[in-house]
Design an enzyme around this catalytic site. Structure first.
Site, mmCIF file in Angstrom:
data_model
loop_
_atom_site.group_PDB
_atom_site.id
_atom_site.type_symbol
_atom_site.label_atom_id
_atom_site.label_comp_id
_atom_site.label_asym_id
_atom_site.label_seq_id
_atom_site.Cartn_x
_atom_site.Cartn_y
_atom_site.Cartn_z
ATOM 1 N N LEU A 1 0.322 2.493 -2.964
ATOM 2 C CA LEU A 1 0.387 1.929 -4.314
ATOM 3 C C LEU A 1 -0.912 1.199 -4.619
ATOM 4 C CD1 LEU A 1 4.063 0.611 -4.409
ATOM 5 C CD2 LEU A 1 3.082 2.489 -5.773
ATOM 6 N N HIS B 1 1.736 1.028 8.363
ATOM 7 C CA HIS B 1 3.187 0.915 8.519
ATOM 8 C C HIS B 1 3.538 1.806 9.700
ATOM 9 C CE1 HIS B 1 4.168 -1.130 4.686
ATOM 10 N NE2 HIS B 1 3.134 -0.474 4.211
ATOM 11 N N ASN C 1 -0.207 -10.640 2.334
ATOM 12 C CA ASN C 1 1.201 -10.266 2.097
ATOM 13 C C ASN C 1 1.960 -10.095 3.412
ATOM 14 O OD1 ASN C 1 -0.263 -7.859 2.569
ATOM 15 N ND2 ASN C 1 1.191 -6.615 1.428
ATOM 16 N N HIS D 1 -3.595 -6.985 -7.869
ATOM 17 C CA HIS D 1 -2.868 -5.720 -7.738
ATOM 18 C C HIS D 1 -2.451 -5.364 -9.159
ATOM 19 C CE1 HIS D 1 -0.350 -2.664 -5.641
ATOM 20 N NE2 HIS D 1 0.142 -2.634 -6.866
ATOM 21 N N ASP E 1 -8.093 -0.899 1.482
ATOM 22 C CA ASP E 1 -6.640 -1.043 1.371
ATOM 23 C C ASP E 1 -5.939 -0.342 2.536
ATOM 24 O OD1 ASP E 1 -4.280 -2.041 0.359
ATOM 25 O OD2 ASP E 1 -4.026 -0.475 -1.139
ATOM 26 N N HIS F 1 -10.947 -5.234 1.050
ATOM 27 C CA HIS F 1 -9.485 -5.205 0.838
ATOM 28 C C HIS F 1 -8.825 -4.566 2.052
ATOM 29 C CE1 HIS F 1 -5.912 -4.892 -2.011
ATOM 30 N NE2 HIS F 1 -5.477 -4.435 -0.851
ATOM 31 N N ALA G 1 5.028 2.105 1.180
ATOM 32 C CA ALA G 1 3.747 2.465 0.573
ATOM 33 C C ALA G 1 2.620 1.937 1.438
ATOM 34 C CB ALA G 1 3.650 1.862 -0.820
ATOM 35 N N HIS H 1 -8.280 -1.702 -5.652
ATOM 36 C CA HIS H 1 -7.890 -0.289 -5.496
ATOM 37 C C HIS H 1 -7.647 0.412 -6.830
ATOM 38 C CE1 HIS H 1 -4.077 -2.378 -5.777
ATOM 39 N NE2 HIS H 1 -4.052 -2.737 -4.511
ATOM 40 N N LYS I 1 -4.964 -13.904 -4.188
ATOM 41 C CA LYS I 1 -4.439 -12.568 -4.489
ATOM 42 C C LYS I 1 -3.235 -12.628 -5.408
ATOM 43 C CE LYS I 1 -3.739 -8.171 -4.170
ATOM 44 N NZ LYS I 1 -3.879 -7.071 -3.247
ATOM 45 N N HIS J 1 -5.376 -4.766 5.003
ATOM 46 C CA HIS J 1 -4.124 -5.311 5.542
ATOM 47 C C HIS J 1 -4.187 -5.228 7.063
ATOM 48 C CE1 HIS J 1 -2.136 -5.387 1.598
ATOM 49 N NE2 HIS J 1 -2.908 -4.342 1.364
ATOM 50 N N LEU J 2 -4.061 -6.378 7.708
ATOM 51 C CA LEU J 2 -4.128 -6.412 9.182
ATOM 52 C C LEU J 2 -2.774 -6.691 9.818
ATOM 53 C CD1 LEU J 2 -7.450 -8.357 9.942
ATOM 54 C CD2 LEU J 2 -6.971 -5.933 10.388
ATOM 55 N N ARG J 3 -1.778 -7.098 9.001
ATOM 56 C CA ARG J 3 -0.457 -7.463 9.537
ATOM 57 C C ARG J 3 -0.601 -8.630 10.524
ATOM 58 N NH1 ARG J 3 0.744 -4.742 5.128
ATOM 59 N NH2 ARG J 3 1.033 -2.508 5.409
HETATM 60 O O1 DOR Z 1 0.148 1.012 -0.571
HETATM 61 C C1 DOR Z 1 0.103 -0.209 -0.487
HETATM 62 N N1 DOR Z 1 0.395 -0.838 0.670
HETATM 63 N N2 DOR Z 1 -0.205 -0.921 -1.561
HETATM 64 C C2 DOR Z 1 -0.138 -2.248 -1.580
HETATM 65 O O2 DOR Z 1 -0.423 -2.818 -2.583
HETATM 66 C C3 DOR Z 1 0.349 -2.987 -0.386
HETATM 67 C C4 DOR Z 1 0.127 -2.233 0.828
HETATM 68 C C5 DOR Z 1 0.889 -2.780 2.028
HETATM 69 O O3 DOR Z 1 0.824 -3.986 2.260
HETATM 70 O O4 DOR Z 1 1.498 -1.985 2.747
HETATM 71 ZN ZN ZN Z 2 -3.565 -3.758 -0.536
#
Ligand code: DOR
Ligand code: ZN
Length: 343
Positions: free
Chosen positions: A218, A250, A40, A135, A246, A12, A262, A173, A98, A14-16
């Site tokens: 989150l 940011h 996402n 999620h 996860d 799990h 988050a 998560h 997802k 996130h690479l943006r």
């Molecule tokens: O804390 C989080 N950040 N929870 C998520 O479900 C998404 C993630 C994000 O993409 O920043």
């Molecule tokens: Zn996530």
């Protein structure tokens, strides 16, 4: 002291995209052989074609000589047709779908508003053994933030699995004792990922000496007895529980704000953080299976042949790392870590 692990996988992540992707990807590629990359983005990757294009951008952003395989997940919407699942199955690059309940978290506004709208698609997923990554939080603003996972399990996930018992589901998560117990008692088609922050911190970390935006993710951190339950299942040797960081970068200004985003960035020290959690629990010998075996088995992927070595040596985590034209503040910024990746 040194320990050798099978090169782990992060199920799990996130690479943006764009410059941010270029900044954060090397941290993961150094430590992990593969990662399940969350879709996402803005706009989200809802089709196999979009996932394929994103997959290409990730490969193009890899540092020279890196050996890393992105595993793609499709973003489920109210309008994802069953045919897209068949298409995903044949793609060879999409390994999961997802579910973001609409409004639950970062870039989830195109998410699912009512699971019944996608029931035919979910039935096709069960038939084709395509895992649904969940999620697991309800979005009703009247529900207490700390209860949203539990409410999701009771009012959404349990009924869903009653309707489609063979749907493969990864509850992502997990943060509560109840989520851990639910997964333990569900069928073998149901598994869960656990993040380093939920193994190492409880909700006090959000208010340690003042409000701590870099500990906000989150689902939000929970009470100590929930953390203890997560550690218990992570070290239990039960193959239903495996590694998913996860890691969710940011930029600093979007976290340190009146309404901060988050997400906790942990990719810079992910496996080292898990090593710390497992060592604290006296279960370092269980780390390899949790980090490198159970997830691959769940997804029907071969076991990695490469290895990594962790050494018990202190190092200081930088105050920040570059992220595009800004910076990201990593978990443990400015603090000392006990485990270091040596190769
Ligand atoms: O804390 C989080 N950040 N929870 C998520 O479900 C998404 C993630 C994000 O993409 O920043
Ligand atoms: Zn996530």
């Amino acid at each position: 002291m040194r320990i050798t692990l099978t090169k782990p996988d992060d199920f799990h992540l996130h690479l943006r995209d764009g410059d941010a992707l270029k900044s954060v990807l090397p941290h993961t590629a150094e430590r992990f052989a593969r990662a399940m990359v969350m879709p996402n983005l803005r706009p989200p990757a809802t089709t196999v074609e979009q996932a394929r294009a994103y997959h290409g951008r990730i490969l193009a952003a890899l540092p020279e000589g890196a050996s890393f395989t992105p595993l793609m997940a499709l973003y489920l919407t109210d309008n994802t047709p069953p045919e897209e699942i068949a298409h995903a199955r044949q793609s060879g690059i999409v390994h999961a779908v997802k579910l973001y309940p609409a409004g639950a978290t970062t870039n989830s506004d195109s998410g699912v508003t009512d699971l019944r709208k996608v029931e035919p698609t979910l039935r096709t997923m069960a038939e084709l053994r395509m895992p649904l990554l969940v999620h697991g939080e309800v979005t009703d603003p009247r529900v207490d933030v700390f209860d949203r996972e539990l409410m999701f399990i009771e009012h959404v996930l349990r009924p869903l699995l009653d309707r489609i018992p063979d749907l493969r589901v990864v509850l992502e998560h997990i943060t509560t004792r109840e989520a851990a117990a639910f997964v333990q008692h569900a069928g073998i088609n149901v598994a869960a990922t656990i993040t380093p922050q939920h193994l190492l911190m409880n909700r006090n970390a959000l208010f340690q000496g003042g409000i701590r935006p870099h500990h906000y993710c989150l689902p939000v951190l929970k009470r100590e007895h929930h953390r203890e339950a997560l550690v218990e299942v992570a070290i239990s040797g039960n193959p239903k529980f495996f590694l998913g960081t996860d890691s969710a970068p940011h930029t600093r200004p979007t976290k340190e704000a009146a309404c901060g985003c988050a997400g906790i960035y942990s990719a810079h020290a992910a496996i080292e953080l898990y090593a710390e959690a497992f060592e604290e629990a006296g279960a370092l010998d269980r780390l390899d299976a949790f980090a490198s075996r159970f997830g691959a088995e769940y997804y029907g992927l071969f076991r990695n042949r490469a290895t990594i070595v962790l050494e018990k040596t202190e190092w200081e985590v930088p105050a920040s790392y570059p992220m595009g034209d800004s910076t990201v503040v990593p978990l443990r910024a400015g603090e000392r870590m006990g485990w270091r990746l040596v190769r």
